[in-house]
Design an enzyme around this catalytic site. Structure first.
Site, mmCIF file in Angstrom:
data_model
loop_
_atom_site.group_PDB
_atom_site.id
_atom_site.type_symbol
_atom_site.label_atom_id
_atom_site.label_comp_id
_atom_site.label_asym_id
_atom_site.label_seq_id
_atom_site.Cartn_x
_atom_site.Cartn_y
_atom_site.Cartn_z
ATOM 1 N N LYS A 143 0.145 -5.047 5.875
ATOM 2 C CA LYS A 143 0.251 -4.472 4.532
ATOM 3 C C LYS A 143 1.644 -3.858 4.305
ATOM 4 O O LYS A 143 2.421 -3.701 5.267
ATOM 5 C CB LYS A 143 -0.851 -3.420 4.363
ATOM 6 C CG LYS A 143 -2.272 -4.019 4.424
ATOM 7 C CD LYS A 143 -3.319 -2.947 4.172
ATOM 8 C CE LYS A 143 -4.720 -3.532 4.150
ATOM 9 N NZ LYS A 143 -5.747 -2.505 3.806
ATOM 10 N N TYR A 178 -9.131 -9.220 -3.401
ATOM 11 C CA TYR A 178 -9.990 -8.035 -3.294
ATOM 12 C C TYR A 178 -11.097 -8.030 -4.362
ATOM 13 O O TYR A 178 -11.588 -6.951 -4.726
ATOM 14 C CB TYR A 178 -9.141 -6.770 -3.409
ATOM 15 C CG TYR A 178 -8.402 -6.410 -2.128
ATOM 16 C CD1 TYR A 178 -9.101 -6.210 -0.932
ATOM 17 C CD2 TYR A 178 -7.024 -6.232 -2.117
ATOM 18 C CE1 TYR A 178 -8.428 -5.864 0.240
ATOM 19 C CE2 TYR A 178 -6.348 -5.882 -0.944
ATOM 20 C CZ TYR A 178 -7.062 -5.699 0.233
ATOM 21 O OH TYR A 178 -6.405 -5.350 1.396
ATOM 22 N N PHE A 194 -11.285 3.095 -5.431
ATOM 23 C CA PHE A 194 -10.032 2.839 -4.724
ATOM 24 C C PHE A 194 -9.407 1.487 -5.078
ATOM 25 O O PHE A 194 -8.318 1.177 -4.595
ATOM 26 C CB PHE A 194 -10.230 2.950 -3.198
ATOM 27 C CG PHE A 194 -11.181 1.952 -2.596
ATOM 28 C CD1 PHE A 194 -10.766 0.669 -2.277
ATOM 29 C CD2 PHE A 194 -12.491 2.300 -2.338
ATOM 30 C CE1 PHE A 194 -11.646 -0.251 -1.716
ATOM 31 C CE2 PHE A 194 -13.384 1.394 -1.781
ATOM 32 C CZ PHE A 194 -12.946 0.108 -1.469
ATOM 33 N N THR A 254 -11.609 1.145 9.348
ATOM 34 C CA THR A 254 -10.791 1.247 8.129
ATOM 35 C C THR A 254 -9.940 2.515 8.057
ATOM 36 O O THR A 254 -8.771 2.462 7.674
ATOM 37 C CB THR A 254 -11.717 1.188 6.885
ATOM 38 O OG1 THR A 254 -12.535 0.019 6.981
ATOM 39 C CG2 THR A 254 -10.918 1.141 5.600
ATOM 40 N N ASN A 311 -3.604 1.458 5.737
ATOM 41 C CA ASN A 311 -4.040 1.296 7.122
ATOM 42 C C ASN A 311 -3.466 0.071 7.820
ATOM 43 O O ASN A 311 -4.098 -0.511 8.691
ATOM 44 C CB ASN A 311 -5.566 1.304 7.183
ATOM 45 C CG ASN A 311 -6.169 0.284 6.222
ATOM 46 O OD1 ASN A 311 -5.455 -0.519 5.640
ATOM 47 N ND2 ASN A 311 -7.483 0.319 6.083
ATOM 48 N N HIS A 352 -4.877 -6.020 7.183
ATOM 49 C CA HIS A 352 -6.125 -6.599 6.687
ATOM 50 C C HIS A 352 -6.511 -7.724 7.632
ATOM 51 O O HIS A 352 -5.649 -8.455 8.119
ATOM 52 C CB HIS A 352 -5.919 -7.184 5.280
ATOM 53 C CG HIS A 352 -7.037 -8.109 4.882
ATOM 54 N ND1 HIS A 352 -8.233 -7.653 4.367
ATOM 55 C CD2 HIS A 352 -7.172 -9.470 4.985
ATOM 56 C CE1 HIS A 352 -9.033 -8.682 4.141
ATOM 57 N NE2 HIS A 352 -8.413 -9.792 4.514
ATOM 58 N N GLU A 408 -9.931 -16.670 1.833
ATOM 59 C CA GLU A 408 -8.635 -15.973 1.830
ATOM 60 C C GLU A 408 -7.491 -16.886 2.276
ATOM 61 O O GLU A 408 -6.385 -16.818 1.732
ATOM 62 C CB GLU A 408 -8.726 -14.734 2.730
ATOM 63 C CG GLU A 408 -9.684 -13.689 2.161
ATOM 64 C CD GLU A 408 -9.993 -12.552 3.126
ATOM 65 O OE1 GLU A 408 -9.431 -12.530 4.245
ATOM 66 O OE2 GLU A 408 -10.801 -11.672 2.754
HETATM 67 P P1 IDP Z 1 -11.285 -3.228 5.848
HETATM 68 O O1 IDP Z 1 -9.849 -3.475 5.424
HETATM 69 O O2 IDP Z 1 -11.368 -2.305 7.036
HETATM 70 O O3 IDP Z 1 -12.086 -4.485 5.977
HETATM 71 P P2 IDP Z 1 -12.606 -2.813 3.269
HETATM 72 O O4 IDP Z 1 -13.868 -2.039 3.112
HETATM 73 O O5 IDP Z 1 -12.658 -4.299 3.105
HETATM 74 O O6 IDP Z 1 -11.964 -2.382 4.658
HETATM 75 O O7 IDP Z 1 -11.579 -2.207 2.196
HETATM 76 C C1 IDP Z 1 -10.385 -2.866 1.889
HETATM 77 C C2 IDP Z 1 -9.261 -1.862 1.898
HETATM 78 O O8 IDP Z 1 -9.462 -0.927 0.837
HETATM 79 C C3 IDP Z 1 -9.175 -0.986 3.157
HETATM 80 O O9 IDP Z 1 -8.481 -1.600 4.207
HETATM 81 C C4 IDP Z 1 -8.438 0.221 2.614
HETATM 82 O O10 IDP Z 1 -7.042 -0.043 2.483
HETATM 83 C C5 IDP Z 1 -9.040 0.381 1.237
HETATM 84 N N1 IDP Z 1 -10.226 1.246 1.241
HETATM 85 C C6 IDP Z 1 -11.491 0.905 1.580
HETATM 86 N N2 IDP Z 1 -12.341 1.934 1.443
HETATM 87 C C7 IDP Z 1 -11.602 2.960 0.982
HETATM 88 C C8 IDP Z 1 -11.923 4.320 0.600
HETATM 89 O O11 IDP Z 1 -13.088 4.759 0.671
HETATM 90 N N3 IDP Z 1 -10.887 5.079 0.178
HETATM 91 C C9 IDP Z 1 -9.630 4.615 0.098
HETATM 92 N N4 IDP Z 1 -9.282 3.356 0.436
HETATM 93 C C10 IDP Z 1 -10.247 2.528 0.864
#
Ligand code: IDP
Length: 146
Positions: free
Chosen positions: A17, A57, A65, A99, A124, A127, A138
Site C-alpha cells: 500500500k 474494495y 472506513f 488487519t 497497514n 493487501h 483481483e
Molecule cells: P484485510 O486487509 O486485513 O483483509 P479487510 O477487512 O479486507 O482487511 O479491510 C480492507 C482494509 O480496510 C484493511 O486492510 C484496512 O486498511 C481497512 N480497514 C478495515 N477495517 C477497518 C476499520 O475498522 N477501521 C479502519 N480501517 C479499516
C-alpha cells in the site's frame, strides 16, 4: 499414491500500500514473500485510479472506513504483485498478520513493521487476497493481461 501429490500452485494478489512504498518497505516485503518460497509472477508500481480501487474494495462500499480507504489507496503509488505457490493465498495472509497493526503478531509484516497512526483507516502496509475467488477477481482487475 495420489494422496501424496501436491495440489496445483495458487496465485494471489498482493499490494504494498502507499504507506509501505512511501516508507521504503517494498523491498523488505517482497523479500519476505520470496524467502517464504513464493514466486513473483508480476510486479508493477502504479498509482491506482478511483475506479480501480472502487472495484477492488467493492465489498466494503458503505462502511465508514470505505471513503478514507479509497482516498488513502489513491494517495500515492502502490506496488501490485502477483505471487504464486502452494497455498499462497492463506500463506501470504499469515505473513501479513491481522488487519490492525497494533495487535498483529510479531513476526508478521504488519506486526513487525506496521504502525498505529490513530487514523480513520488502517494504514497497514499490505493487501492480500482472502480466497481463491477474490484472488481471481483481483488479479483480473490489476493485471488483465495475465
Ligand atoms: P484485510 O486487509 O486485513 O483483509 P479487510 O477487512 O479486507 O482487511 O479491510 C480492507 C482494509 O480496510 C484493511 O486492510 C484496512 O486498511 C481497512 N480497514 C478495515 N477495517 C477497518 C476499520 O475498522 N477501521 C479502519 N480501517 C479499516
Amino acid at each position: 499414491m495420489s494422496d501424496l501429490t501436491s495440489p496445483p500452485a495458487e496465485r494471489t494478489l498482493i499490494l504494498v500500500k502507499p504507506d509501505g512504498v512511501a516508507r521504503g518497505l517494498a523491498g523488505e516485503i517482497l523479500r519476505r514473500v520470496e524467502a517464504k518460497g513464493y514466486s513473483l509472477v508480476a510486479v508493477e508500481l502504479r498509482t491506482a485510479s478511483a475506479e480501480l480501487l472502487g472495484a477492488h474494495y467493492a465489498e466494503h462500499e458503505g462502511k465508514p472506513f470505505y471513503p478514507p480507504l479509497v482516498e488513502f489507496m489513491a494517495s500515492g503509488p502502490v506496488l501490485a504483485v502477483v505471487a504464486e505457490g502452494q497455498r499462497v493465498i492463506e500463506g501470504f495472509r499469515a505473513l501479513a498478520g491481522t488487519t490492525d497493526p497494533s495487535s498483529a503478531a510479531p513476526g508478521t509484516i504488519r506486526g513487525d513493521l506496521g504502525r498505529d497512526w490513530g487514523l480513520k483507516v488502517q494504514q497497514n502496509l499490505v493487501h492480500g487476497s482472502d480466497s481463491p475467488e477474490s484472488a481471481a477477481r483481483e488479479i483480473a482487475l490489476w493485471f488483465p493481461a495475465l
